[in-house]
Scaffold this motif. Sequence first.
Motif, PDB file in Angstrom:
ATOM      1  N   TYR A   4       5.466 -27.886 -34.702  1.00  0.00           N
ATOM      2  CA  TYR A   4       6.379 -28.761 -33.977  1.00  0.00           C
ATOM      3  C   TYR A   4       5.740 -29.033 -32.626  1.00  0.00           C
ATOM      4  CZ  TYR A   4      10.539 -30.353 -31.544  1.00  0.00           C
ATOM      5  OH  TYR A   4      11.434 -31.083 -30.824  1.00  0.00           O
ATOM      6  N   VAL A   5       5.456 -30.314 -32.354  1.00  0.00           N
ATOM      7  CA  VAL A   5       4.803 -30.690 -31.103  1.00  0.00           C
ATOM      8  C   VAL A   5       5.780 -31.545 -30.307  1.00  0.00           C
ATOM      9  CG1 VAL A   5       2.807 -31.827 -30.072  1.00  0.00           C
ATOM     10  CG2 VAL A   5       2.571 -30.664 -32.263  1.00  0.00           C
ATOM     11  N   GLY A  10       0.056 -34.053 -26.690  1.00  0.00           N
ATOM     12  CA  GLY A  10      -0.363 -33.081 -27.694  1.00  0.00           C
ATOM     13  C   GLY A  10      -0.551 -33.719 -29.057  1.00  0.00           C
ATOM     14  N   VAL A  11       0.326 -34.631 -29.400  1.00  0.00           N
ATOM     15  CA  VAL A  11       0.221 -35.329 -30.685  1.00  0.00           C
ATOM     16  C   VAL A  11      -1.058 -36.155 -30.711  1.00  0.00           C
ATOM     17  CG1 VAL A  11       1.275 -37.071 -32.167  1.00  0.00           C
ATOM     18  CG2 VAL A  11       2.707 -35.377 -31.036  1.00  0.00           C
ATOM     19  N   LEU A  18      -8.319 -34.865 -35.673  1.00  0.00           N
ATOM     20  CA  LEU A  18      -8.380 -35.058 -37.120  1.00  0.00           C
ATOM     21  C   LEU A  18      -9.152 -36.317 -37.512  1.00  0.00           C
ATOM     22  CD1 LEU A  18      -4.721 -34.079 -38.040  1.00  0.00           C
ATOM     23  CD2 LEU A  18      -6.799 -32.730 -38.425  1.00  0.00           C
ATOM     24  N   GLY A  19      -9.534 -37.126 -36.518  1.00  0.00           N
ATOM     25  CA  GLY A  19     -10.291 -38.345 -36.792  1.00  0.00           C
ATOM     26  C   GLY A  19      -9.421 -39.477 -37.318  1.00  0.00           C
ATOM     27  N   LEU A  20      -8.119 -39.434 -37.039  1.00  0.00           N
ATOM     28  CA  LEU A  20      -7.202 -40.462 -37.500  1.00  0.00           C
ATOM     29  C   LEU A  20      -6.992 -41.501 -36.403  1.00  0.00           C
ATOM     30  CD1 LEU A  20      -4.602 -38.090 -39.175  1.00  0.00           C
ATOM     31  CD2 LEU A  20      -6.369 -39.437 -40.294  1.00  0.00           C
TER      32      LEU A  20
END
Length: 39
Positions: A4-5, A10-11, A18-20
Amino acid sequence: MLAYVKGAGGVRAIVEHLGLPTASAHLAPARGPPQSAGC
């Protein structure tokens, strides 16, 4: 639930790690309802 962020920073850091893609999706206007063939 794995995590939970709370903060947006942070998100973004997690998504970048993650390279997204971090850019928001393109929003298109809503389309009208389909027309009935029998009316």
